[in-house]
Design a protein around this motif. Sequence first.
Motif, PDB file in Angstrom:
ATOM      1  N   ARG A 155      28.597  55.907  42.018  1.00  5.95           N
ATOM      2  CA  ARG A 155      28.842  56.530  40.707  1.00  5.95           C
ATOM      3  C   ARG A 155      29.124  58.018  40.852  1.00  5.95           C
ATOM      4  N   ASP A 156      28.491  58.654  41.843  1.00  7.95           N
ATOM      5  CA  ASP A 156      28.690  60.097  42.042  1.00  7.95           C
ATOM      6  C   ASP A 156      30.120  60.445  42.452  1.00  7.95           C
ATOM      7  N   ASP A 157      30.872  59.473  42.961  1.00  2.02           N
ATOM      8  CA  ASP A 157      32.255  59.702  43.383  1.00  2.02           C
ATOM      9  C   ASP A 157      33.249  59.597  42.232  1.00  2.02           C
TER      10      ASP A 157
END
Length: 195
Positions: free
Chosen positions: A7-9
């Motif tokens: 999700r952080d990407d």
Amino acid sequence: MMDKLTRDDLYSLEKYAEVRPQFRADVMKHKRERVVPVGPNVTLHFEDRLTMQYQIQEMLRVERIYEAEGIQDELDAYNPLIPDGSNFKATMMVEFDDVEERKLELARLIGIEDRTWVQVSGFDRVYAIADEDMERDTDEKTSSVHFMRFELTPDMVAAARSGAAISVGVDHENYRHQLEPLPQAVRDSLAEDLS
């Protein structure tokens, strides 16, 4: 080995709306060196982390997905198409413009996904491991889309990373085409998938 996406990407929907025009242009340029026509009716789209990030971002955008569970579902669906360092992963498209011709040809091409290969110069052909997520053939026809993995030996990986030519082809009784060797830019882009 390419890291899987988290999700952080990913961009938020709001941020993606801002960056989408440039991001899309960058991805389309990148994809040009990863799309390989094999004869007149088959195209292999070699996937990687960037192509899968784009696919996920577009799905989130179109479906207006912003909740954690929905985002994770998309990550779980597309992360398996990111190469693992010892393989190439591709989406195969079998395309016929005419609807009636398409019906006839998809019936004639059952099993085409299992007869699709990649070859590093100096080594045997590596046939695709296809549709690991679900069967896409029926007794009547093949699908027009297949997902495939080409698993290479360590020696093949080393040779490809060192500049060996790479070829691709289809060896099906009703469809025999090959491209050897791949253009240098395509070969170089695919070699980056290997570690």
